[in-house]
Scaffold this active site. Structure first.
Site, PDB file in Angstrom:
ATOM      1  NE  ARG A   1      -1.270   2.729   2.614  1.00 55.52           N
ATOM      2  CZ  ARG A   1      -0.794   3.915   2.929  1.00 55.52           C
ATOM      3  NH1 ARG A   1      -0.783   4.910   2.049  1.00 55.52           N
ATOM      4  NH2 ARG A   1      -0.296   4.143   4.145  1.00 55.52           N
ATOM      5  CG  ASP A   2       3.268   4.278   3.031  1.00 45.83           C
ATOM      6  OD1 ASP A   2       3.251   5.157   2.151  1.00 45.83           O
ATOM      7  OD2 ASP A   2       3.712   4.479   4.167  1.00 45.83           O
TER       8      ASP A   2
ATOM      9  CG  HIS B   1       3.781   4.184   9.178  1.00 46.03           C
ATOM     10  ND1 HIS B   1       2.991   3.395   8.391  1.00 46.03           N
ATOM     11  CD2 HIS B   1       4.543   4.894   8.323  1.00 46.03           C
ATOM     12  CE1 HIS B   1       3.267   3.619   7.106  1.00 46.03           C
ATOM     13  NE2 HIS B   1       4.204   4.530   7.043  1.00 46.03           N
TER      14      HIS B   1
ATOM     15  CG  HIS C   1       8.121   7.368   6.099  1.00 49.23           C
ATOM     16  ND1 HIS C   1       7.675   7.840   4.898  1.00 49.23           N
ATOM     17  CD2 HIS C   1       7.165   6.505   6.518  1.00 49.23           C
ATOM     18  CE1 HIS C   1       6.503   7.309   4.599  1.00 49.23           C
ATOM     19  NE2 HIS C   1       6.155   6.510   5.567  1.00 49.23           N
TER      20      HIS C   1
ATOM     21  CB  CYS D   1      10.131  10.949   0.827  1.00 52.39           C
ATOM     22  SG  CYS D   1       9.488  12.484   1.492  1.00 52.39           S
TER      23      CYS D   1
ATOM     24  CG  ASN E   1       6.967   3.033   4.277  1.00 55.34           C
ATOM     25  OD1 ASN E   1       6.240   3.300   5.210  1.00 55.34           O
ATOM     26  ND2 ASN E   1       6.601   3.181   3.010  1.00 55.34           N
TER      27      ASN E   1
END
Lengths: 319, 319
Positions: free
Chosen positions: A19-20, A212, A214, A245, A254
C-alpha cells in the site's frame, strides 16, 4: 532516553509495502506481480498486511485493483490479517465488499497536509471518519485509526502534540481497535517519540499504538529503538523500503521490513518473521521495481553470512 | 535495553571519511581534492579527524599523500586534532615526522581478519604495537588503540568478548589514551554493544571508549542509540557514509556523519557540528566521488526544511 521499561517480547510488524510502498513508486505493478510479492512475504512469515487502499482509481491508478488483490489473497491463504486504507464512504463500501479484516482511516494532524492529501479540513475528515464508522457497525470489520504527520508536517513544520492527541481521542471514542502514528515525511526523532507516545497513552489509554516510521533522514531505526524502550510493540514497515518520499526526490520512505526484522531478531525479540525469507522478498520487490531498493541487510546478508577469505583483497592495512 | 543512564551532554564525533572512507572507495582523490573536502568539514565545525593512514603507498595508493595532507592542514588551521592510522614502525616514523596529534594502532579481535588485513597473527600485531609505543615516548603524540572486528568477523562469525577485552588491556597497559571499537563489517547489534561496552569498562576502566559503527545492515544508528543509553560519548563516522564495505558490494560502510549529527542534535546533545554545513560537505564528497552517497538527511534536508504546497501532487489520499 526514557524511563526504563521491560522490552516487549513479541513484536507485531505490519507490512505496508503493497500500500504505502506501491502508492509512492513510479512503476505500476499488475495484480499478479503484487501477488507474487505478497507470496514471497507470506513465505517469510508475514501475516499482517496493509494490503491496498480503496482510493479513487483515478487519483492512484497503481491501486485500482484493490478488490482483486484482497479477493485473491483471501482465496489462497487463511490466517492473514488484511487491512486497507479507506479515504471516504465510497472506499469503505468497496473495502467491506472486498472482505478486509480492518479498515484504516486516516487524518492528518496538520491542516496543510490534510488539505494537500484529501482536500479537506481536519474537522471534515473527522466527520468522514464518523460516517464510515457507522458503516462498519455489525460487520465485524475493525476500525484502525491512523494519524498522518504525527511527528511533523512538511508544510507547517512542528505539529503540536495536542493536535495528535485530540484526533486520537476521536478515534478512541469511535471504537478504533488500533492507532497508527504516521511519520509521513520522516520528521520523527527520539524525543518526539517519547513525548507523543507518553501523551497518547494518557489521552487514549486503551488504544494500542503502532509506530510507522520513515527513514527519510536516516534515523528510522533509531526511532524504533526509542519506541521499544517505551514498550511499544507494533511497527509498520515496507519490504525493501518500498515507497520513496514524494516531498524529497531520492530520499527514503518507509523503514525497510528486513532491516527492522534484523534489528528486532538481534535484540532477541520475537517477530514470527524469517530474515532470509525477507531478504528474498526484498529481491522480488527490487526486481519488480527495476531498481536497487534502499534496505541494507538485503545487500550485506544476515549477520553471520560469512565471507570466504579468498574473495577479498589482502593486506589493505585498514581497520 | 540497558540500565538507565543519564545521556552524555557533549558528544565527540571524529570524522574518518578521509581515511576509512577514501581507503575503501574506488576513486582516488588528489591532495587538493582531499583538502577541499576537509575544508568543507571544518566549515561545519569538524575539529577531530582521522585524517589518513601511513600505510604502504603500494598497498593503498589512495593514501600515498598522507604526509602532504597532514602538513597542509597543519599549515592552514589550528585547533584541529589530527590522528592517523599506522600499521607498522615505518608508518609510525612517517606519521611522527608529519606532525600528527595521535597515532591510531589497530589490531583485529579475530585471527582471520588480522591475517587478511596485515598478514600477521594477533600476537604479532600486539608486539608491533609495543614497538611503536616506544617510538612515541617523549614525543607528546598520543596513542589511540583500535580493535577491528570488535563485534564480529566476516570470516569467523562471532568474536568472543574476551578477545576484545584482552587486546584492550594491552592498549591500556601501553598507555593508550583512547580505545575505538571498530564494527568493521557492520556486525554490531544493540545487545553486543551493551555486552562489549560493559565488559570493556571492567577490563580497562580508565580507557575512554569510542564506537565506530558501520551501517552495513542498516542498524548503525540504532547501535548509536544503545551506545548513548550506556553513556558512551565518542563516535566515529564518515561524511556521506564514504567508504563501502569491501566484503559486500553495494552495502554501506561507515555511518554517515550528517545523519549521526542530525540524530544527536535532535536528541539535544551538543556536538559542535552544524547540520547544514555537513549537508554541504556531503555534497562536496558526492561530487568528488561522482556518485550519490548513502547518507539520508543530505537528500531530504534538515527536519524543518519545509516544502512548498504547490511542489507536490494533490489528493493522493495517502497517509
Amino acid at each position: 532516553m526514557s524511563s526504563p521499561t521491560t522490552l516487549p517480547r513479541r513484536i507485531h510488524v505490519t507490512e505496508v509495502g503493497l500500500r504505502d510502498g506501491l502508492q509512492n513508486e513510479p512503476v505500476v505493478l499488475t495484480t499478479e506481480q503484487k501477488l507474487s510479492l505478497a507470496r514471497a512475504l507470506m513465505a517469510a512469515g508475514v501475516r499482517e498486511f496493509e494490503v491496498t487502499s480503496f482510493v479513487s482509481p483515478r487519483a492512484v491508478p497503481a491501486l485500482a485493483d484493490a478488490a482483486d488483490v484482497v479477493a485473491a489473497l483471501r482465496a489462497e491463504t487463511t490466517g492473514l490479517h488484511l487491512s486497507a486504507l479507506v479515504p471516504n464512504v465510497r472506499g469503505a463500501e468497496r473495502a467491506l465488499q472486498a472482505g478486509v479484516d480492518s479498515v484504516v482511516l486516516f487524518v492528518s494532524a496538520s491542516e496543510s497536509h490534510n488539505a494537500k492529501n484529501v482536500n479537506r479540513r481536519v474537522v471534515e475528515s473527522l466527520e468522514g471518519v464518523e460516517q464510515i464508522t457507522r458503516l462498519l457497525e455489525g460487520t465485524g470489520v475493525a476500525l484502525r485509526g491512523a494519524i498522518a504527520t504525527s511527528f511533523g508536517c512538511p508544510f507547517e513544520g512542528n505539529v503540536p502534540v495536542e493536535s495528535v492527541t485530540e484526533i486520537a481521542r476521536h478515534f478512541a471514542d469511535l471504537g478504533a481497535t488500533h492507532l497508527s502514528l504516521g511519520d509521513t515525511t520522516g520528521m520523527a526523532t527520539p524525543p518526539l517519540v517519547t513525548e507523543r507516545v507518553t501523551r497518547l497513552r494518557q489521552a487514549a489509554p486503551d488504544l494500542p499504538l503502532t509506530l510507522h516510521f520513515h527513514n527519510t533522514r536516516g534515523i528510522g531505526l533509531a526511532n524504533v529503538m526509542q519506541g521499544l524502550a517505551l514498550g511499544v510493540d507494533r511497527y509498520e514497515s515496507s519490504i525493501g523500503g518500498l515507497g520513496g518520499c514524494p516531498f524529497a526526490p531520492g530520499a527514503s520512505g518507509n523503514i525497510a521490513t528486513e532491516d527492522l526484522a534484523y534489528l528486532l531478531e538481534e535484540m532477541g525479540l520475537d517477530t514470527g518473521l524469517d530474515l532470509e525469507g525477507l531478504i528474498g522478498a526484498a529481491g522480488v520487490a527490487g526486481d519488480l521495481m527495476g531498481r536497487p531498493l534502499l534496505g541494507q541487510v538485503s545487500k550485506a546478508g544476515a549477520r553471520l553470512a560469512l565471507s570466504a577469505c579468498d574473495t577479498v583483497p589482502t593486506a589493505r592495512g585498514g581497520a
